[in-house]
Scaffold this active site. Structure first.
Site, PDB file in Angstrom:
ATOM      1  N   ARG A 159       0.977  -1.177  -0.217  1.00 32.11           N
ATOM      2  CA  ARG A 159      -0.076  -0.034  -0.070  1.00 32.11           C
ATOM      3  C   ARG A 159       0.903   1.217  -0.070  1.00 32.11           C
ATOM      4  O   ARG A 159       0.419   2.331  -0.682  1.00 32.11           O
ATOM      5  CB  ARG A 159      -0.948   0.158   1.164  1.00 32.11           C
ATOM      6  CG  ARG A 159      -2.082   0.952   1.251  1.00 32.11           C
ATOM      7  CD  ARG A 159      -3.143   0.921   2.217  1.00 32.11           C
ATOM      8  NE  ARG A 159      -2.586   1.028   3.661  1.00 32.11           N
ATOM      9  CZ  ARG A 159      -3.160   0.736   4.519  1.00 32.11           C
ATOM     10  NH1 ARG A 159      -4.658   0.201   4.299  1.00 32.11           N
ATOM     11  NH2 ARG A 159      -2.587   0.986   5.763  1.00 32.11           N
ATOM     12  N   LYS A 161      -2.906   6.321   1.155  1.00 31.11           N
ATOM     13  CA  LYS A 161      -2.584   6.926   2.645  1.00 31.11           C
ATOM     14  C   LYS A 161      -1.570   8.142   2.718  1.00 31.11           C
ATOM     15  O   LYS A 161      -0.315   7.941   2.931  1.00 31.11           O
ATOM     16  CB  LYS A 161      -2.220   5.754   3.543  1.00 31.11           C
ATOM     17  CG  LYS A 161      -2.573   5.761   4.843  1.00 31.11           C
ATOM     18  CD  LYS A 161      -2.438   4.576   5.563  1.00 31.11           C
ATOM     19  CE  LYS A 161      -2.652   4.851   7.080  1.00 31.11           C
ATOM     20  NZ  LYS A 161      -4.204   4.778   7.524  1.00 31.11           N
ATOM     21  N   GLU A 185     -16.522   6.685   3.993  1.00 38.18           N
ATOM     22  CA  GLU A 185     -15.727   6.213   5.022  1.00 38.18           C
ATOM     23  C   GLU A 185     -16.268   7.011   6.485  1.00 38.18           C
ATOM     24  O   GLU A 185     -16.795   8.105   6.520  1.00 38.18           O
ATOM     25  CB  GLU A 185     -14.322   6.640   4.962  1.00 38.18           C
ATOM     26  CG  GLU A 185     -13.624   5.509   4.228  1.00 38.18           C
ATOM     27  CD  GLU A 185     -11.705   5.769   4.130  1.00 38.18           C
ATOM     28  OE1 GLU A 185     -11.374   5.088   4.890  1.00 38.18           O
ATOM     29  OE2 GLU A 185     -11.471   6.609   3.355  1.00 38.18           O
TER      30      GLU A 185
END
Ligand code: PLP
Length: 338
Positions: free
Chosen positions: A80, A183, A219
């Site tokens: 990720r 992220k 989210e």
């Protein structure tokens, strides 16, 4: 022994002994370096300071029932971080180097890993920043990878409990074709105002809807959402949410426990039909939701009448946490023992 009150430790920064670093210069990543400094000397025109070239990860090391140290799915974090780096045009940090750096920083700070039974763990924070000087808007040619650790206390100090969430229509965290799937610090900066307003209203977290129609669930804060009904684990499909490793793991465990699983768009009204709801991420594993307030429409979606989490949320939470602490069989081989 170090003098830390593990059970009452917050989710904050505690200085540890070492961090591990690696520099990207002249088109390649160098060797891992061990540092005991908490500071990063940097050029004032570094791209991380001006244009947000910054990505990070968050994972944990656990002291198990057998006293062994376990790292949870570190290859997923490594992958990720690469995706996040690529998403904002930073040099991708190699997977094997990432794993080596994480193992190294955990071992070097072993005395800070909380003892088994305290509910505490060692939080691991890797990051990549653009350090090369640049004034025009373009990617840097130099990068720094750093990984540090800090012991964190149990997320649920008073036991596994539900908390209230609130819907925002005033702010978006990320746009569908933006950077929500990476992220990166920029998404967090964009979420601060919404988070603060929710906290002021007495809510533990903010609930985002899709940025275009405000019709679908996106989210909650910095965690993925899931709902449960008819023995089915349902989580949103969206191109503006961060692919949570906890959520991915819960999906697998839900299936393993005999639940059906669905990843699809979830319309806001469907909240009405869920028997249980939760937010998931590394920090809490599962943060069960008591109710979600939609203040604009004077509406409350309730998932728990007595504040207690539902049976599936509890089962999933216990199983995942049990795997991390070496209490449950690691059926999918997620843990690496150091
Ligand atoms: C980190 C993060 C999560 C949770 O991901 P995990 O891999 O489960 O820790 C969810 N949403 C956002 C926005 C995040 O940054």
């Amino acid at each position: 022994m170090i003098d830390i009150d593990w059970k009452n430790l917050a989710f904050g920064y505690v200085k540890t002994d070492y961090n591990v670093r690696c520099y990207y210069r002249n088109g390649q990543w160098g060797e891992l370096e061990v540092s005991s400094s908490e500071e990063i000397p940097m050029h004032m025109a570094a791209t991380c300071l001006h244009y947000g070239q910054e990505a990070f990860e968050g994972l944990k090391a656990f002291r198990g029932k057998d006293n062994k140290i376990r790292l949870f799915r570190i290859d997923e974090n490594a992958k990720r971080l690469q995706a996040s780096c690529a998403g904002i045009m930073m040099a991708e940090f190699p997977i094997e180097k990432f794993k080596e750096a994480v193992r190294k920083v955990v071992k070097l700070n072993e005395r800070f890993i909380p003892p088994y039974g305290t509910g505490a763990s060692l939080y691991i924070r890797p990051l990549v920043i653009g350090t090369g000087a640049q004034v025009g808007v373009k990617p840097a040619s130099e990068y720094l990878f750093v990984v540090f650790v800090t012991p964190v206390g149990p997320y649920f100090k008073g036991g596994f409990k539900t908390t209230p969430f609130v819907i925002t229509r005033k702010y978006d965290r990320a746009a569908p074709l933006g950077t929500g799937t990476f992220k990166i610090g920029g998404n967090y900066a964009a979420s601060l105002r919404a988070g603060q307003e929710a906290a002021k209203g007495g809510y533990s977290n903010v609930f985002y809807l899709d940025a275009i129609e405000k019709k679908y669930i996106d989210e909650c804060g910095a965690a993925n959402f899931f709902g449960v009904k008819n023995n089915t684990y349902i989580t949103p499909k969206s191109n503006s949410i961060l692919p949570s490793i906890t959520n991915k793991s819960l999906l697998q465990l839900a299936e393993h426990l005999g639940m059906k699983v669905e990843r699809r768009p979830i319309a806001l009204e469907e909240l009405e039909t869920f028997e249980e709801a939760g937010a998931c991420g590394t920090a809490a594993v599962i943060s069960p939701i008591g109710y979600i307030d939609d203040l604009d429409n004077n509406k409350r979606y309730t998932f728990s009448k007595d504040g207690e989490p539902g049976p599936w949320s509890t089962k999933l939470f216990k199983l995942l946490q049990g795997i991390q602490y070496g209490e449950e069989k690691d059926v999918f081989n997620w843990c690496e023992i150091l």
